[in-house]
Design a protein around this motif. Structure first.
Motif, PDB file in Angstrom:
ATOM      1  N   CYS A 183       3.704 -21.080 -21.431  1.00 56.07           N
ATOM      2  CA  CYS A 183       4.895 -20.678 -22.187  1.00 56.07           C
ATOM      3  C   CYS A 183       5.865 -19.939 -21.280  1.00 56.07           C
ATOM      4  CB  CYS A 183       4.504 -19.788 -23.360  1.00 56.07           C
ATOM      5  SG  CYS A 183       3.943 -20.687 -24.823  1.00 56.07           S
ATOM      6  N   LEU A 184       5.349 -19.047 -20.458  1.00 57.99           N
ATOM      7  CA  LEU A 184       6.203 -18.315 -19.533  1.00 57.99           C
ATOM      8  C   LEU A 184       6.914 -19.261 -18.573  1.00 57.99           C
ATOM      9  CD1 LEU A 184       3.800 -15.361 -18.641  1.00 57.99           C
ATOM     10  CD2 LEU A 184       5.951 -15.160 -19.883  1.00 57.99           C
ATOM     11  N   ILE A 185       6.174 -20.265 -18.096  1.00 55.14           N
ATOM     12  CA  ILE A 185       6.723 -21.177 -17.096  1.00 55.14           C
ATOM     13  C   ILE A 185       7.639 -22.221 -17.718  1.00 55.14           C
ATOM     14  CG2 ILE A 185       6.106 -22.981 -15.422  1.00 55.14           C
ATOM     15  CD1 ILE A 185       3.497 -21.337 -14.923  1.00 55.14           C
ATOM     16  N   HIS A 186       7.165 -22.918 -18.736  1.00 51.54           N
ATOM     17  CA  HIS A 186       7.927 -24.047 -19.277  1.00 51.54           C
ATOM     18  C   HIS A 186       9.035 -23.627 -20.252  1.00 51.54           C
ATOM     19  CE1 HIS A 186       5.568 -27.107 -17.317  1.00 51.54           C
ATOM     20  NE2 HIS A 186       4.457 -26.500 -17.709  1.00 51.54           N
ATOM     21  N   LEU A 187       9.065 -22.342 -20.597  1.00 54.03           N
ATOM     22  CA  LEU A 187      10.189 -21.826 -21.381  1.00 54.03           C
ATOM     23  C   LEU A 187      11.066 -20.903 -20.543  1.00 54.03           C
ATOM     24  CD1 LEU A 187       8.347 -20.881 -24.725  1.00 54.03           C
ATOM     25  CD2 LEU A 187       9.655 -22.964 -24.233  1.00 54.03           C
ATOM     26  N   ALA A 188      10.612 -20.607 -19.302  1.00 53.00           N
ATOM     27  CA  ALA A 188      11.301 -19.645 -18.431  1.00 53.00           C
ATOM     28  C   ALA A 188      11.548 -18.349 -19.198  1.00 53.00           C
ATOM     29  CB  ALA A 188      12.619 -20.216 -17.910  1.00 53.00           C
ATOM     30  N   ALA A 189      10.513 -17.906 -19.911  1.00 49.02           N
ATOM     31  CA  ALA A 189      10.669 -16.815 -20.872  1.00 49.02           C
ATOM     32  C   ALA A 189      10.240 -15.472 -20.303  1.00 49.02           C
ATOM     33  CB  ALA A 189       9.846 -17.114 -22.128  1.00 49.02           C
ATOM     34  N   ARG A 190      10.738 -14.424 -20.944  1.00 51.20           N
ATOM     35  CA  ARG A 190      10.268 -13.071 -20.669  1.00 51.20           C
ATOM     36  C   ARG A 190       8.945 -12.862 -21.408  1.00 51.20           C
ATOM     37  NH1 ARG A 190      15.736 -12.707 -22.113  1.00 51.20           N
ATOM     38  NH2 ARG A 190      17.122 -12.108 -20.397  1.00 51.20           N
ATOM     39  N   VAL A 191       8.148 -11.908 -20.919  1.00 49.98           N
ATOM     40  CA  VAL A 191       6.826 -11.672 -21.498  1.00 49.98           C
ATOM     41  C   VAL A 191       6.931 -11.310 -22.976  1.00 49.98           C
ATOM     42  CG1 VAL A 191       4.772 -10.220 -21.426  1.00 49.98           C
ATOM     43  CG2 VAL A 191       5.822 -10.974 -19.310  1.00 49.98           C
ATOM     44  N   ASP A 192       7.842 -10.395 -23.315  1.00 52.54           N
ATOM     45  CA  ASP A 192       7.951  -9.951 -24.698  1.00 52.54           C
ATOM     46  C   ASP A 192       8.354 -11.093 -25.626  1.00 52.54           C
ATOM     47  OD1 ASP A 192       7.938  -7.594 -26.577  1.00 52.54           O
ATOM     48  OD2 ASP A 192       9.994  -8.275 -26.890  1.00 52.54           O
ATOM     49  N   ASN A 261       0.970  -6.240 -24.694  1.00 46.01           N
ATOM     50  CA  ASN A 261       1.131  -6.643 -23.298  1.00 46.01           C
ATOM     51  C   ASN A 261      -0.136  -7.363 -22.867  1.00 46.01           C
ATOM     52  OD1 ASN A 261      -0.809  -4.793 -21.708  1.00 46.01           O
ATOM     53  ND2 ASN A 261       0.353  -3.310 -22.924  1.00 46.01           N
ATOM     54  N   ARG A 262      -0.061  -8.049 -21.726  1.00 45.50           N
ATOM     55  CA  ARG A 262      -1.237  -8.776 -21.234  1.00 45.50           C
ATOM     56  C   ARG A 262      -1.395  -8.571 -19.728  1.00 45.50           C
ATOM     57  NH1 ARG A 262      -3.666 -13.644 -24.152  1.00 45.50           N
ATOM     58  NH2 ARG A 262      -5.344 -12.183 -23.702  1.00 45.50           N
ATOM     59  N   ARG A 263      -1.187  -7.328 -19.283  1.00 47.57           N
ATOM     60  CA  ARG A 263      -1.261  -7.024 -17.854  1.00 47.57           C
ATOM     61  C   ARG A 263      -2.666  -7.243 -17.301  1.00 47.57           C
ATOM     62  NH1 ARG A 263       2.297  -2.878 -19.523  1.00 47.57           N
ATOM     63  NH2 ARG A 263       0.549  -1.448 -19.869  1.00 47.57           N
ATOM     64  N   LYS A 264      -3.678  -6.815 -18.059  1.00 48.81           N
ATOM     65  CA  LYS A 264      -5.053  -6.955 -17.577  1.00 48.81           C
ATOM     66  C   LYS A 264      -5.433  -8.422 -17.430  1.00 48.81           C
ATOM     67  CE  LYS A 264      -6.850  -2.590 -19.416  1.00 48.81           C
ATOM     68  NZ  LYS A 264      -7.833  -1.952 -20.335  1.00 48.81           N
ATOM     69  N   MET A 265      -4.932  -9.259 -18.352  1.00 48.22           N
ATOM     70  CA  MET A 265      -5.244 -10.676 -18.274  1.00 48.22           C
ATOM     71  C   MET A 265      -4.712 -11.279 -16.981  1.00 48.22           C
ATOM     72  SD  MET A 265      -3.946 -13.859 -20.658  1.00 48.22           S
ATOM     73  CE  MET A 265      -2.415 -13.987 -19.726  1.00 48.22           C
ATOM     74  N   TYR A 281       4.376 -11.204 -13.873  1.00 47.18           N
ATOM     75  CA  TYR A 281       4.952 -12.060 -14.905  1.00 47.18           C
ATOM     76  C   TYR A 281       6.403 -12.437 -14.617  1.00 47.18           C
ATOM     77  CZ  TYR A 281       0.993 -11.541 -18.101  1.00 47.18           C
ATOM     78  OH  TYR A 281      -0.243 -11.600 -18.688  1.00 47.18           O
ATOM     79  N   HIS A 282       7.229 -11.461 -14.271  1.00 54.13           N
ATOM     80  CA  HIS A 282       8.655 -11.754 -14.123  1.00 54.13           C
ATOM     81  C   HIS A 282       8.926 -12.636 -12.902  1.00 54.13           C
ATOM     82  CE1 HIS A 282      12.535 -10.976 -15.893  1.00 54.13           C
ATOM     83  NE2 HIS A 282      13.067 -10.810 -14.689  1.00 54.13           N
ATOM     84  N   GLU A 283       8.000 -12.626 -11.942  1.00 51.08           N
ATOM     85  CA  GLU A 283       8.156 -13.489 -10.768  1.00 51.08           C
ATOM     86  C   GLU A 283       8.035 -14.957 -11.158  1.00 51.08           C
ATOM     87  OE1 GLU A 283       5.209 -12.010  -8.119  1.00 51.08           O
ATOM     88  OE2 GLU A 283       6.302 -10.161  -7.686  1.00 51.08           O
ATOM     89  N   LEU A 284       7.283 -15.252 -12.227  1.00 59.81           N
ATOM     90  CA  LEU A 284       7.173 -16.632 -12.706  1.00 59.81           C
ATOM     91  C   LEU A 284       8.524 -17.119 -13.235  1.00 59.81           C
ATOM     92  CD1 LEU A 284       3.745 -16.506 -14.580  1.00 59.81           C
ATOM     93  CD2 LEU A 284       4.235 -17.633 -12.400  1.00 59.81           C
ATOM     94  N   ARG A 285       9.277 -16.230 -13.850  1.00 62.48           N
ATOM     95  CA  ARG A 285      10.605 -16.572 -14.364  1.00 62.48           C
ATOM     96  C   ARG A 285      11.560 -16.896 -13.218  1.00 62.48           C
ATOM     97  NH1 ARG A 285      14.058 -15.710 -19.010  1.00 62.48           N
ATOM     98  NH2 ARG A 285      15.830 -14.368 -18.512  1.00 62.48           N
ATOM     99  N   HIS A 286      11.499 -16.108 -12.153  1.00 61.26           N
ATOM    100  CA  HIS A 286      12.316 -16.385 -10.966  1.00 61.26           C
ATOM    101  C   HIS A 286      11.879 -17.704 -10.322  1.00 61.26           C
ATOM    102  CE1 HIS A 286      14.682 -12.632 -10.314  1.00 61.26           C
ATOM    103  NE2 HIS A 286      13.779 -12.152 -11.149  1.00 61.26           N
ATOM    104  N   PHE A 287      10.573 -17.938 -10.317  1.00 59.38           N
ATOM    105  CA  PHE A 287      10.045 -19.185  -9.738  1.00 59.38           C
ATOM    106  C   PHE A 287      10.616 -20.400 -10.461  1.00 59.38           C
ATOM    107  CE2 PHE A 287       6.807 -22.505 -10.491  1.00 59.38           C
ATOM    108  CZ  PHE A 287       6.683 -23.019  -9.207  1.00 59.38           C
TER     109      PHE A 287
END
Length: 354
Positions: A183-192, A261-265, A281-287
């Motif tokens: 979801c983070l990658i294919h939506l280019a989404a923020r974690v929240d 949040n899901r930092r531990k994951m 997480y946010h680096e995936l959005r930049h990627f």
């Protein structure tokens, strides 16, 4: 002055005293409404008795502003503002708001350890004083205006490689972890935005996902609808078959609600994948933004829409690739200062010097 919430009636109440006479009221749905009503009531009473109205302290102004900020900003932003105002109060105490001068602000800001932290605290203090001036009208001038930001060196953003992202996905559990990363990658989404997804936001029929962003002026949540490609479609369908909860896509079974949040994951996935330094997480959005930009078939406007930006200038921050125009310009310098030309230029310079 008293301010409290009635536990039985669930409404906010206030009272205050002027010349040994007590005034009060109740029935307010929020603390902010009660504080504002109390201030107005007190002003009317003081005016009627011919007294000069007392000023508001920094703590009271901060409390009113934070009630408003909690509605307008993301939880992370709100919590940081709380920490800034708490630190200011610990350093200076609860000063009358109109007595706070640029010198007082500057003395506090100089306690910050880094220039970047200085600038962030300056920004949040300025927001509070602007609110006190424009909304509460308890001051006529923002004392932060005129205090310049300090220079600081921006930290270069680390963009994961495609190989690292593949390793991250391979190390993730296909049901409990991989759908979240996809979801983070294919939506280019923020974690929240991903954490707030409900199954009503996932439209399998029309292959669309609606995520809600609060990173806009005014603070209201706004929808961003993104196409669901095959990778995301298959992953969410698999999760939906195993997920019995009707509301949250990413359910925290311990709380029966969504994850905060899901930092531990992510830390665990990085460790299993052997990725060091770990991907955040946010680096995936930049990627994702850079992968789209490098394809040369996706316009910056489209990338901006996918990221949920209202300004192309914001999108530019995410795009770290070198533009065609810059590449063409620099290629025009090739060969100008090497081999024969450089030798000729050097010889000519030495002759002139003689």
């Amino acid at each position: 002055m008293g301010l409290w919430k009635d536990k039985k009636r669930k409404d906010w109440c206030y009272k205050f005293e002027v010349q040994k006479k007590t005034y009060g009221s109740r029935g307010y749905s929020t603390k902010k409404d009660a504080i504002a009503a109390r201030a107005e009531h007190r002003r009317r009473v003081l005016e009627s008795t011919g007294q000069i109205p007392k000023s508001m302290g920094f703590k009271e102004v901060a409390s009113i502003y934070l009630d408003d900020a909690q509605r307008r900003f993301a939880p992370k932003t709100y919590k940081y503002k709380v920490s800034v105002y708490k630190a200011f109060l610990e350093y200076h105490g609860d000063l009358p708001i109109e007595k706070i001068t640029p010198v007082i602000i500057d003395s506090y800001l100089k306690t910050r350890k880094t220039n970047n932290n200085y600038n962030v605290h300056r920004k949040d203090l300025s927001a509070l004083f602007t609110y006190a001036r424009d909304h509460l009208q308890v001051i006529t001038h923002n004392p932060v205006v005129g205090i310049d930001k300090l220079p600081h060196t921006s930290v270069r953003k680390v963009i994961p490689t495609e190989q690292e992202v593949v390793k991250l996905l391979e190390a993730a559990d296909p049901i409990t972890e991989r759908p979240f990363l996809l979801c983070l990658i294919h939506l280019a989404a923020r974690v929240d935005e991903v954490l707030r997804l409900t199954w009503d936001d996932v439209d399998f029929k029309n292959r669309a996902v609606t995520r809600w962003t609060k990173k806009r002026r005014g603070g209201g949540y706004e929808p961003i609808i993104t196409y669901m490609n095959d990778d995301l479609f298959d992953s969410l369908q698999l999760l939906h078959k195993h997920q019995q909860h009707e509301q949250w896509v990413f359910l925290n079974e311990e709380t029966g609600s969504r994850f905060k949040n899901r930092r531990k994951m992510l830390y665990g996935i990085n460790k299993r994948a052997g990725i060091d330094p770990p991907i955040h997480y946010h680096e995936l959005r930049h990627f994702v933004a850079n992968v789209l930009a490098d394809s040369k078939t996706v316009s910056k406007k489209t990338i901006s829409e996918i990221l949920g930006h209202k300004s192309l200038a914001t999108t530019e921050i995410y795009l770290h690739s070198i533009g065609d125009s810059q590449m063409t310009a620099m290629k025009g310098l090739e060969g100008r200062f090497s081999n024969g030309e450089s030798k000729t230029a050097t010889k000519g310079r030495h002759q002139n010097e003689k």
